[in-house]
Design a protein around this motif. Structure first.
Motif, short mmCIF file in Angstrom:
data_model
loop_
_atom_site.label_atom_id
_atom_site.label_comp_id
_atom_site.label_asym_id
_atom_site.label_seq_id
_atom_site.Cartn_x
_atom_site.Cartn_y
_atom_site.Cartn_z
N ALA A 69 0.92 -1.13 0.11
CA ALA A 69 -0.03 0.01 0.09
C ALA A 69 0.87 1.17 0.06
O ALA A 69 0.17 2.39 0.13
N ALA A 70 2.05 1.13 -0.02
CA ALA A 70 2.98 2.36 -0.12
C ALA A 70 2.78 3.40 -1.00
O ALA A 70 2.63 4.43 -1.05
N GLY A 71 2.62 2.81 -2.27
CA GLY A 71 2.21 3.59 -3.34
C GLY A 71 1.05 4.28 -3.25
O GLY A 71 0.88 5.49 -3.53
N PHE A 72 -0.07 3.36 -2.61
CA PHE A 72 -1.37 4.23 -2.53
C PHE A 72 -1.07 5.51 -1.48
O PHE A 72 -1.74 6.34 -1.93
N THR A 73 -0.51 5.19 -0.39
CA THR A 73 -0.26 6.12 0.38
C THR A 73 0.54 7.36 -0.15
O THR A 73 -0.05 8.23 0.20
N LEU A 74 1.43 7.10 -0.74
CA LEU A 74 2.25 8.20 -1.34
C LEU A 74 1.24 9.25 -2.25
O LEU A 74 1.25 10.28 -2.21
N HIS A 75 0.55 8.41 -3.23
CA HIS A 75 0.08 9.23 -4.33
C HIS A 75 -1.38 9.88 -3.68
O HIS A 75 -1.91 10.96 -4.04
N SER A 76 -2.04 9.08 -2.99
CA SER A 76 -3.36 9.28 -2.45
C SER A 76 -3.29 10.20 -1.34
O SER A 76 -4.18 11.42 -1.19
N ARG A 77 -2.43 10.59 -0.57
CA ARG A 77 -2.37 11.30 0.39
C ARG A 77 -1.05 12.32 0.18
O ARG A 77 -1.50 13.50 0.58
N LEU A 78 0.13 11.78 -0.17
CA LEU A 78 1.04 12.88 -0.14
C LEU A 78 0.88 13.90 -1.32
O LEU A 78 0.91 15.24 -1.34
N GLU A 79 0.39 13.28 -2.58
CA GLU A 79 0.38 14.06 -3.45
C GLU A 79 -0.88 14.90 -3.28
O GLU A 79 -0.85 16.20 -4.06
N SER A 80 -2.06 14.35 -3.13
CA SER A 80 -3.10 15.10 -2.68
C SER A 80 -2.74 16.37 -1.96
O SER A 80 -3.35 17.68 -2.16
N ALA A 81 -2.37 16.07 -0.88
CA ALA A 81 -2.12 17.35 0.36
C ALA A 81 -1.09 18.24 -0.41
O ALA A 81 -1.23 19.48 -0.13
N LEU A 82 -0.11 17.62 -1.15
CA LEU A 82 0.78 18.55 -1.68
C LEU A 82 0.15 19.47 -2.89
O LEU A 82 0.57 20.75 -3.01
N ARG A 83 -0.60 18.80 -3.77
CA ARG A 83 -1.33 19.74 -4.75
C ARG A 83 -2.48 20.82 -4.09
O ARG A 83 -2.21 21.90 -4.71
N ASP A 84 -2.97 20.38 -2.79
CA ASP A 84 -3.62 21.35 -2.16
C ASP A 84 -3.08 22.49 -2.10
O ASP A 84 -3.65 23.66 -2.00
N ARG A 85 -1.61 22.46 -1.47
CA ARG A 85 -0.86 23.71 -1.19
C ARG A 85 0.02 24.43 -2.20
O ARG A 85 0.27 25.47 -2.44
N PHE A 86 0.17 23.27 -3.44
CA PHE A 86 0.96 23.86 -4.62
C PHE A 86 -0.01 23.40 -6.01
O PHE A 86 0.58 22.29 -6.54
N PRO A 87 -0.79 24.01 -6.21
CA PRO A 87 -1.87 23.53 -7.20
C PRO A 87 -1.01 23.27 -8.57
O PRO A 87 -1.65 22.61 -9.41
N ASP A 88 -0.01 24.07 -8.93
CA ASP A 88 0.50 23.96 -10.10
C ASP A 88 1.49 22.82 -10.15
O ASP A 88 2.24 22.50 -11.08
N LEU A 89 1.50 21.82 -9.26
CA LEU A 89 2.36 20.79 -9.22
C LEU A 89 2.10 19.86 -10.49
O LEU A 89 1.03 19.47 -10.93
N VAL A 90 3.05 19.45 -11.36
CA VAL A 90 2.88 18.75 -12.43
C VAL A 90 3.25 17.09 -12.15
O VAL A 90 2.47 16.33 -12.86
N GLU A 91 4.15 16.96 -11.31
CA GLU A 91 4.38 15.34 -11.43
C GLU A 91 4.94 15.16 -9.70
O GLU A 91 5.88 15.87 -9.33
N LEU A 92 4.62 13.98 -9.07
CA LEU A 92 5.33 13.35 -7.97
C LEU A 92 5.74 12.26 -8.34
O LEU A 92 5.11 11.18 -8.84
N ARG A 93 7.09 11.87 -8.41
CA ARG A 93 7.57 10.61 -8.92
C ARG A 93 8.44 10.05 -7.58
O ARG A 93 8.78 10.61 -6.65
N ALA A 94 8.15 8.59 -7.45
CA ALA A 94 8.58 8.05 -6.31
C ALA A 94 9.65 6.66 -6.76
O ALA A 94 8.82 5.99 -7.55
#
Length: 204
Positions: free
Chosen positions: A147-172
């Motif tokens: 579930a690590a990938g799910f955690t990363l993209h569903s939580r980290l990316e979502s939270a980061l995009r909320d604060r930085f809407p212009d985020l293009v990509e989060l890679r792991a």
């Protein structure tokens, strides 16, 4: 411009209040040298010691001898008016878009998501954060959790995009066999992640 919603949060320092505002309200982060109108006047008077902008808050510290019970209403009104003029805020240091992105990472990992990932163990190292892109390396006890990938993209990316809407990509990426070399983010392990859960930890 319409009124910007905001609300105060107490801090450990009784002279300091964190005024929470919507992400992206101001195009700057860090310590402020100049603010619009009355708020700027207060900064250069004996009322306010410092103003610092985060991606979702404005942190204001009153001078010793001043109190929020006495000055709070005035600061609130001055801040509300100043937020209507985001282009007139001037930071002490030059702020780039990459600085804003990194500040958003700080906010994410120091907030509720940080509490979650610290409680589960594992590690995340930030490899890079620039040009609206973030790359992280996953290591530690939860490197291979399904579930690590799910955690990363569903939580980290979502939270980061909320604060930085212009985020293009989060890679792991993963570094098998050992923890990644520490750069910006690191927290000590606190045990393996439970079955069915993945976690990341860190702080820039």
């Amino acid at each position: 411009m319409s009124v910007v919603p905001m609300h105060p949060e107490a801090t450990a320092d009784p002279q300091t209040v964190r005024w929470v505002v919507p992400a992206g309200t101001l195009p700057v982060v860090g310590e402020i040298a100049e603010a619009p109108d009355e708020l700027g006047e207060m900064l250069h008077s004996e009322d306010v010691v410092s103003i610092e902008v985060e991606t979702q808050a404005v942190v204001i510290r009153l001078a010793d001898g001043r109190s929020w019970s006495g000055a709070g209403a005035r600061v609130r009104d001055a801040l509300g008016a100043a937020l209507r003029h985001p282009r007139r805020w001037r930071p002490v240091a030059v702020v780039t878009e990459d600085d804003v992105l990194r500040a958003a990472l700080h906010d994410v990992l120091d907030g509720s998501l940080g509490d979650y990932i610290r409680s589960h163990g594992g590690e995340v190292t930030v490899v890079s954060a620039h040009d609206r892109r973030v790359e992280v390396r996953m290591a530690g006890t939860c490197t291979h959790c399904p579930a690590a990938g799910f955690t990363l993209h569903s939580r980290l990316e979502s939270a980061l995009r909320d604060r930085f809407p212009d985020l293009v990509e989060l890679r792991a990426t993963e570094e098998p066999g050992k923890a990644a070399r520490r750069t910006w983010l690191t927290l000590r392990r606190r045990g393996a992640c439970p079955p069915g859960e993945g976690a990341v930890t860190g702080r820039p």
